[in-house]
Design an enzyme around this catalytic site. Structure first.
Site, PDB file in Angstrom:
ATOM      1  N   THR A 574       0.673  -1.258   0.089  1.00 49.19           N
ATOM      2  CA  THR A 574      -0.120   0.102   0.156  1.00 49.19           C
ATOM      3  C   THR A 574       0.909   1.365   0.008  1.00 49.19           C
ATOM      4  OG1 THR A 574      -0.273  -0.269   2.307  1.00 49.19           O
ATOM      5  CG2 THR A 574      -2.175  -0.934   1.125  1.00 49.19           C
ATOM      6  N   ASP A 575       0.270   2.492   0.045  1.00 50.74           N
ATOM      7  CA  ASP A 575       0.957   3.721  -0.153  1.00 50.74           C
ATOM      8  C   ASP A 575       0.861   4.389   1.318  1.00 50.74           C
ATOM      9  OD1 ASP A 575       0.907   3.497  -3.101  1.00 50.74           O
ATOM     10  OD2 ASP A 575      -1.220   3.942  -3.034  1.00 50.74           O
ATOM     11  N   SER A 600       1.182   8.625   5.027  1.00 43.60           N
ATOM     12  CA  SER A 600       0.664   8.535   3.871  1.00 43.60           C
ATOM     13  C   SER A 600       1.587   9.042   2.743  1.00 43.60           C
ATOM     14  CB  SER A 600      -0.610   9.500   3.788  1.00 43.60           C
ATOM     15  OG  SER A 600      -1.049   9.632   2.621  1.00 43.60           O
ATOM     16  N   ARG A 601       1.970   8.047   1.717  1.00 43.09           N
ATOM     17  CA  ARG A 601       3.198   8.133   1.257  1.00 43.09           C
ATOM     18  C   ARG A 601       2.790   9.167  -0.305  1.00 43.09           C
ATOM     19  NH1 ARG A 601       5.275   3.657   3.486  1.00 43.09           N
ATOM     20  NH2 ARG A 601       3.838   2.173   2.337  1.00 43.09           N
ATOM     21  N   VAL A 602       1.587   8.889  -0.489  1.00 39.91           N
ATOM     22  CA  VAL A 602       1.197  10.033  -1.747  1.00 39.91           C
ATOM     23  C   VAL A 602       0.247  11.047  -1.498  1.00 39.91           C
ATOM     24  CG1 VAL A 602       1.959   8.260  -3.404  1.00 39.91           C
ATOM     25  CG2 VAL A 602      -0.545   8.418  -2.714  1.00 39.91           C
TER      26      VAL A 602
END
Ligand code: ATP
Ligand code: MG
Length: 736
Positions: A574-575, A600-602
């Site tokens: 997941t992101d 939350s990477r994006v």
């Protein structure tokens, strides 16, 4: 005298022979008799097992009445249809489901029996017989050897060919078929062995089976396809029922044989929802198969001499040795707007008592994820309405954000609140419940309904009581339904609650299929399974309509251990993840988002500028607070500066608390965070935070209409708005 002696000697000898030899003679005959019997049964068994077509002797040829007419058949069918319609038109169709199914079966039997009678009478009988030669020509023009037949011929040089007809066929036709099949096999240096059978239950026409492939031109096969359509289309729609009936009667009157080609296999063993079969030489992974009793299954394992499949429905009626038929496609589910507001099972059947789904389309449950060039970057926010998430771990449309935590830490609550927050925003929601309690699913439905969120939500229910096979396909079915909306340019939010139970269901299937188990006894391909599923979430490029699927998979941990197999897998797919801490939850910090472990990477790119501005240093301040708070447990001597940091951190934590079913609009969240971080509630008792929050929202919305409109519309807070907001907050603080 001598003669007398001879006679007496002879008699004595004969008596001895009778007394002692009788048993030996009888046993010799008995042995011979037993052996013959054994050979006979063996021969019968071989005949039964090598004959690919089962002749159902119990289905006797239908009785023929003299005064039978086509019109009579139509009238009988129409009467049944009107009964069926009256069942289906009633409000609670679900309650009548059993009755409807029975009535459908009866209707089908009436049609079948009437047609059988029709075809047994002149002139239909002669017409049917006259068609035989054209059926043979038609079949012979289609026959070919499949790759499965070729591999069979590698191990055996004889391929069995069976010809079954409803009536005895003329000798020339049989010879023609024999020649054609021998010629076909000659091309690959193989031999054939032709079996000719007769089966009145076929009603009319004939079928030819070469290896596992059947070329079927019988009336019974026509019925089979008709029955499938009958079960697909609701009868209560009068147009559909009329056209079905007239089409069927037309077919019966002007019968034109069609050749259906399919492959057959045979059930070897059935147990625990898993079935092993042989035959079906060309079957592919994931294909749907149908058993004689009507149940369906999906192929999940292909070995050299056997095929393993999972059974979707009841497996009690599947007999070892019975036929399995290839459907020729992978599993599909209904898709479309008609699913919104409904609860369906993993196969897409409505189970909420609201009647049939009037769907127009179906989609395969496995579908290739969009390629790189078909995707656009995640750029617009998907608001959850939860302060702790929108401010700290923002989610963007097309993102995959994992919700992870121990049991009973509010994972489902976050997903449901996010669904409720999509009201009026045009986002379609799909909630996939895997291995959950049925009461929980019913409760979720009620809550969604009460908050007006059910109308744009579909619930896919694969509860714990459902078979592992259905729990396994449920998230894929959900993804297929979501894809339909995404490819038509809409935004979708899909929740998989939860993937740890999905992994357990898949592990169960894999172990039953005798696959070697890997780490924590999970099969080796569980990572691929979950990545294949989550990779289907995407934000499509504008050329493809710009739709998106945002996925919120949920994973349960044991004692906060995120380094177990399934959590690490899904974290890496997941992101980002929202980590829910049971300690925080028990302290009363709800939602219990652990800021340090959540990322939350994006989503940052998708967060609104307004929120970004106000929450810029929030994460650092909270981290500092947690660290200091932990440290302070050991001592009480603190300087003023630390006291201040602790107080403001405590305030921030209080501000992030939020009740369930209470989503807060983005701009109000920004106002609150701004107020807290700028110190407008520094002299407040932390326990009064909830009251302060409520009043602040009311004040901004009612007393500062102009400012609130400005904030709502603003992408970014300019200097002027900032000073206006500061003035408003100053006034509010002075009031309080
Ligand atoms: P499970 O592991 O059983 O699936 P879960 O992690 O999904 O549990 P939930 O069922 O969402 O947890 O919530 C557990 C309990 O916590 C519920 O009783 C719920 O009402 C309560 N709860 C969750 N979030 C909040 C909240 N923000 N405020 C108050 N109570 C909450
Ligand atoms: Mg839950």
């Amino acid at each position: 005298m001598e003669i007398q002696y001879v006679i007496i000697n002879f008699l004595i000898l004969a008596a001895i022979l009778v007394v002692f030899g009788r048993k030996t003679v009888i046993s010799i005959f008995k042995n011979r008799y037993d052996k013959l019997n054994r050979d006979l049964t063996e021969a019968e068994e071989i005949l039964a097992s090598s004959s690919p077509v089962l002749i159902d002797e119990e289905v006797a040829a239908p009785e023929i009445s003299d005064d039978f007419e086509v019109e009579q058949a139509r009238a009988a069918a129409e009467a049944k249809i009107s009964q069926l319609k009256s069942f289906e038109e009633r409000e609670c169709r679900e309650i009548h489901r059993g009755m409807i199914e029975d009535a459908r079966k009866e209707l089908f039997e009436i049609l079948k029996k009437n047609t059988a009678e029709l075809f047994s009478k002149e002139p239909y009988l002669s017409r049917m017989r006259a068609l035989e030669s054209s059926i043979v020509d038609n079949i012979l023009s289609q026959i070919k050897l499949t790759s499965g037949d070729m591999s069979y011929l590698k191990h055996s040089d004889v391929l069995y060919v069976t010809l079954t007809s409803a009536h005895p066929l003329p000798k020339e036709l049989v010879e023609k078929i024999d020649e054609a099949t021998t010629e076909l096999l000659n091309t690959v240096n193989g031999k054939t062995s032709l079996w000719v059978l007769e089966d009145p239950a076929l009603i009319g026409g004939l079928k030819l089976r070469i290896g596992d492939t059947v070329y079927d031109g019988t009336v019974v096969e026509e019925f089979y396809h008709f029955n499938r359509r009958l079960n697909r289309e609701p009868i209560f729609d009068s147009d559909a029922s009329d056209s079905l009936l007239s089409e069927f009667m037309d077919k019966a009157e002007n019968y034109q044989p069609e050749i259906y080609t399919y492959q057959l296999g045979r059930v070897m063993t059935v147990s625990d929802g898993i079935c092993w079969m042989d035959g079906l030489a060309d079957i592919m992974y994931g294909e749907v198969i149908e058993f004689e009793c009507g149940e369906r299954g999906m192929v999940l394992d292909i070995q050299q001499n056997r095929i393993g499949c999972v059974i979707f429905g009841k497996y009690e009626n599947i007999e070892s040795g019975s036929r399995v038929r290839r459907i020729g496609r992978i599993a599909t589910v209904p898709v479309g707007d008609c699913l919104l507001g409904r609860i369906v099972d993993a196969r897409g059947n409505a189970i909420d008592g609201e009647g049939y789904l009037p769907f127009k389309e179906r989609r395969p449950i496995e579908f290739k994820a969009p390629a790189i060039l078909e995707r656009a970057p995640v750029d617009s926010p998907l608001h959850t309405g939860i302060k702790a998430i929108d401010a700290l771990v923002p989610i963007g449309k097309g993102q995959r954000e994992l919700i992870i935590g121990d049991r009973q830490t509010g994972k489902t609550a976050i997903a449901i609140d996010t669904i409720i927050n999509q009201k009026g925003k045009g986002t379609v929601c799909i909630y996939v419940a895997i291995g959950q309690k049925e009461t929980l699913i019913a409760e979720i439905r009620e809550k969604l309904k009460a908050h007006g969120a059910l109308e744009y939500t579909t619930i896919i229910s694969a509860p714990a009581s459902e078979s592992a096979a259905l729990q396994y396909i449920a998230p894929f079915a959900g993804a297929a339904m979501a894809e339909h909306f995404m490819y038509s340019g809409r935004d979708v939010l899909i929740v998989y609650d939860d993937l740890s139970k999905h992994a357990v269901a898949y592990r169960e299937l894999s172990l039953l299929l005798h696959r070697p188990s890997g780490r924590e006894a999970y099969p080796g391909d569980i990572f691929y399974l979950h990545s294949r599923l989550l990779e289907r979430a995407a934000h499509l490029s504008s050329e493809l309509g710009g739709g998106s699927i945002t996925a919120l998979p949920i994973v349960e941990t044991l004692a906060g251990d995120i380094s177990a197999y399934i959590p690490t897998n899904v974290i890496s797919i997941t992101d980002g993840q929202i980590f829910l801490d049971s300690e925080l939850f028990n302290e009363g910090q709800r939602p219990a988002v652990n800021v340090g472990l959540s990322v939350s990477r994006v989503g940052g790119a998708a967060q609104s500028k307004l929120m970004k501005q106000v929450s810029g240093n929030l994460r650092a301040r909270l981290a500092q607070y947690r660290e200091l708070a932990d440290f302070m447990q050991f001592g009480s001597d603190i300087d003023d500066e630390t006291k201040k940091t602790l107080a403001s951190g405590r305030m921030l934590m209080e501000a992030l608390k939020q009740a369930r079913y209470n989503p807060i609009p983005d701009y109000l969240q920004a106002v609150l965070i701004f107020a807290v971080s700028e110190g407008y509630c520094a002299c407040l008792d932390p326990n009064e935070m909830a009251k302060f929050e409520r009043e602040l929202y009311a004040y901004i919305e009612n007393d500062c209409k102009e400012l609130s409109e400005k904030l709502k519309a603003a992408k970014k807070m300019d200097e002027q708005t900032k000073s206006e907001l500061k003035a408003a907050l100053g006034e509010f603080a002075a009031r309080a």
